[in-house]
Write an enzyme that holds these catalytic residues in place. Structure first.
Site, short mmCIF file in Angstrom:
data_model
loop_
_atom_site.label_atom_id
_atom_site.label_comp_id
_atom_site.label_asym_id
_atom_site.label_seq_id
_atom_site.Cartn_x
_atom_site.Cartn_y
_atom_site.Cartn_z
N TRP A 65 0.82 -1.21 0.00
CA TRP A 65 0.00 0.00 0.00
C TRP A 65 0.86 1.26 0.00
CZ3 TRP A 65 0.12 -3.65 3.93
CH2 TRP A 65 0.86 -3.32 5.06
N ARG A 66 2.15 1.09 -0.11
CA ARG A 66 3.05 2.21 0.08
C ARG A 66 3.71 2.61 -1.24
NH1 ARG A 66 7.31 1.35 4.74
NH2 ARG A 66 5.74 2.38 6.01
N GLU A 91 -4.88 0.98 6.60
CA GLU A 91 -4.91 1.54 7.95
C GLU A 91 -5.95 0.84 8.82
OE1 GLU A 91 -2.70 3.24 9.20
OE2 GLU A 91 -1.65 4.03 7.47
N THR A 97 -2.52 -4.29 14.71
CA THR A 97 -2.10 -5.49 14.00
C THR A 97 -0.77 -5.20 13.31
OG1 THR A 97 -4.42 -5.98 13.60
CG2 THR A 97 -2.82 -7.25 12.34
N GLY A 135 -8.81 -10.94 12.95
CA GLY A 135 -9.22 -10.48 14.27
C GLY A 135 -9.84 -9.10 14.26
N TYR A 136 -10.37 -8.71 15.40
CA TYR A 136 -11.07 -7.42 15.52
C TYR A 136 -12.01 -7.22 14.33
CZ TYR A 136 -8.30 -5.85 19.52
OH TYR A 136 -7.72 -5.71 20.75
N TYR A 174 -6.24 8.63 14.69
CA TYR A 174 -5.04 8.10 14.04
C TYR A 174 -5.28 7.86 12.55
CZ TYR A 174 -1.87 5.01 11.89
OH TYR A 174 -1.02 4.50 10.96
N ASP A 192 0.40 6.68 16.99
CA ASP A 192 0.05 5.28 17.23
C ASP A 192 1.02 4.75 18.29
OD1 ASP A 192 2.41 5.14 15.85
OD2 ASP A 192 1.86 3.31 14.79
N CYS A 246 13.51 1.77 17.09
CA CYS A 246 13.09 2.25 18.41
C CYS A 246 12.02 1.30 18.94
CB CYS A 246 12.57 3.68 18.29
SG CYS A 246 12.44 4.56 19.86
N CYS A 262 17.95 12.40 21.27
CA CYS A 262 16.98 11.62 22.04
C CYS A 262 17.31 11.70 23.52
CB CYS A 262 17.00 10.16 21.58
SG CYS A 262 15.90 9.08 22.52
#
Length: 408
Positions: A65-66, A91, A97, A135-136, A174, A192, A246, A262
């Site tokens: 999707w990018r 999204e 997920t 799920g969800y 989001y 997020d 990170c 940081c």
DNA sequence: AAGACGGGGTA
DNA sequence: TACCCAGTCTT
């Protein structure tokens, strides 16, 4: 957007002051009163953006999707932004997920429902079936409902304003930020789990990041970090950094392009942040799944509108039989709940299924129906379930029944 | 503010 | 085990 003044000339000290004001739980003006301070004027902020985008250009994952970051900026080239429909679908799938889990689902989904119109034209069961295993499942129903609304109210165009997006089912702050920034190039922040972690470390936020005042602060911070130029790439870069470098637990600060800016890294707290509040342990319950056979077919029923696995299909399942019920109790339950007379239920197997809030011991029974009279539900051979959306434990139960049939 | 909502990856 | 994931909605 609430004005945030005291972020100009950013320093860790500034945050320490702010964070103390947050911790007493009051919604005071945590941002300070000086108007017009712009994070974009800070050298630290510019350096973070530059370092992050440079890193992202090298290390981004190619995802279906990018669009390659920064691509299409040269005159004459196209495709600076991905297809808004693809952003919407991805999204929705990415909510809670992981990326690796979503990739194949996304490909199959946009292959089957290639446009917002096609999705709107589909029936809900088909959409749930495409979502099976992810799920969800509420997300799938929300996405389907959103597609119908977009076709009805927006002429089939994915809205390009945060407000219009927020009015769609399943689209929160989001997702609205992700769509407007990634698909439409607007300077809108996202927060997020990844962004929260990165920001907590950058700014040395030691309060729990899942409380209302700190969440509010994180959105403010994110809003000041996101640049006017390539906001979508920037947002994705922060999330990608959170996923690849990170990370939760022990981050790979040696690979981080912004470690020098940081706070957590500079003070040796990176692995201690962010702080999250403890969640309740899952509740232990037992479900009894009853495979009722009539000839070669079994009875399947649809779960209700709300609650766990809503509108998914299943072999009839008793969720509140006390103790360790025997065949007699299962007969009584089938009679009472299904209006079905069955012969001598037999226990064939069991397994444990874990969700966020429950640890469920499934007990799988099989029995023969004395007749197939039944108003609700469908009788199906186990080889003909392709159109019924089934949650994970049901696919396991069915596999167990099939194995039992073979050894029969 | 706290829960509900799935399933899988990771340590 | 326990944590956490490109969150949202309901209570």
């Amino acid at each position: 957007m609430v004005g945030v003044g005291e972020v100009c000339g950013w320093s860790c000290l500034v945050w320490e002051v702010d964070s103390r004001s947050v911790v007493n739980g009051k919604k005071k003006n945590i941002s300070g009163d000086r108007a017009g301070g712009r994070l974009e004027d800070s050298g630290v902020t510019r350096r973070r953006r530059r370092g992050l985008l440079g890193w992202y250009r090298k290390h981004f994952r190619a995802l279906p999707w990018r669009v390659e970051p920064g691509r299409g900026r040269a005159p004459g080239s196209r495709k600076q932004h991905p297809n808004p429909y693809h952003v919407l679908v991805s999204e929705a799938m990415l909510q809670q997920t992981q990326v690796a889990t979503v990739i194949d689902y996304f490909k199959r989904f946009v292959d089957e429902f290639s446009t917002i119109q096609a999705l709107a034209d589909a029936d809900e069961q088909g959409v749930l079936r495409a979502w099976q295993g992810l799920g969800y499942y509420r997300r799938a129903r929300n996405l389907h409902a959103a597609a119908r609304r977009i076709v009805e109210d927006h002429a089939g165009q994915i809205p390009d304003s945060v407000d219009a997006l927020l009015s769609l089912p399943g689209v929160g702050r989001y997702t609205a930020g992700a769509i407007t920034s990634i698909a439409y190039g607007q300077r809108v922040p996202v927060v997020d789990g990844n962004v929260a972690r990165v920001l907590a470390r950058w700014h040395g936020i030691s309060e729990a990041v899942d409380t209302t005042p700190v969440i509010k602060k994180l959105w403010q911070l994110a809003g000041h970090h996101v640049p006017k130029s390539r906001p979508g790439d920037f947002n994705q870069a922060v999330m990608e950094l959170g996923a690849l470098v990170c990370r939760p637990g022990v981050p790979d600060c040696g690979a981080c392009p912004v470690a020098r800016d940081c706070h957590a890294h500079q003070t040796g707290q990176a692995s201690a942040l962010p702080v999250l509040t403890k969640k309740a342990a899952p509740k232990k319950v037992t479900h009894h799944t009853l495979a009722v056979r009539h000839g070669r077919r079994y009875l399947f029923v649809q779960r209700p509108e709300k609650g766990l696995w809503s509108k998914m299909w299943e072999l009839p399942t008793a969720e509140r039989l006390a103790g360790r019920p025997g065949g007699d109790q299962l007969c009584a339950w089938a009679d009472r709940q299904l209006g079905l007379r069955i012969d001598s239920p037999r226990r064939v197997s069991g397994f444990t299924h874990q969700t966020t809030h429950r640890r469920i011991d499934f007990v799988i029974w099989t029995a023969t129906a004395k007749s197939s009279m039944n108003t609700k539900g469908e009788w199906r051979a186990l080889g003909r379930l392709n159109d019924l959306p089934l949650a994970k434990p049901q696919t396991r139960a069915i596999a167990a029944i099939q194995a039992d049939e073979i050894t029969d």
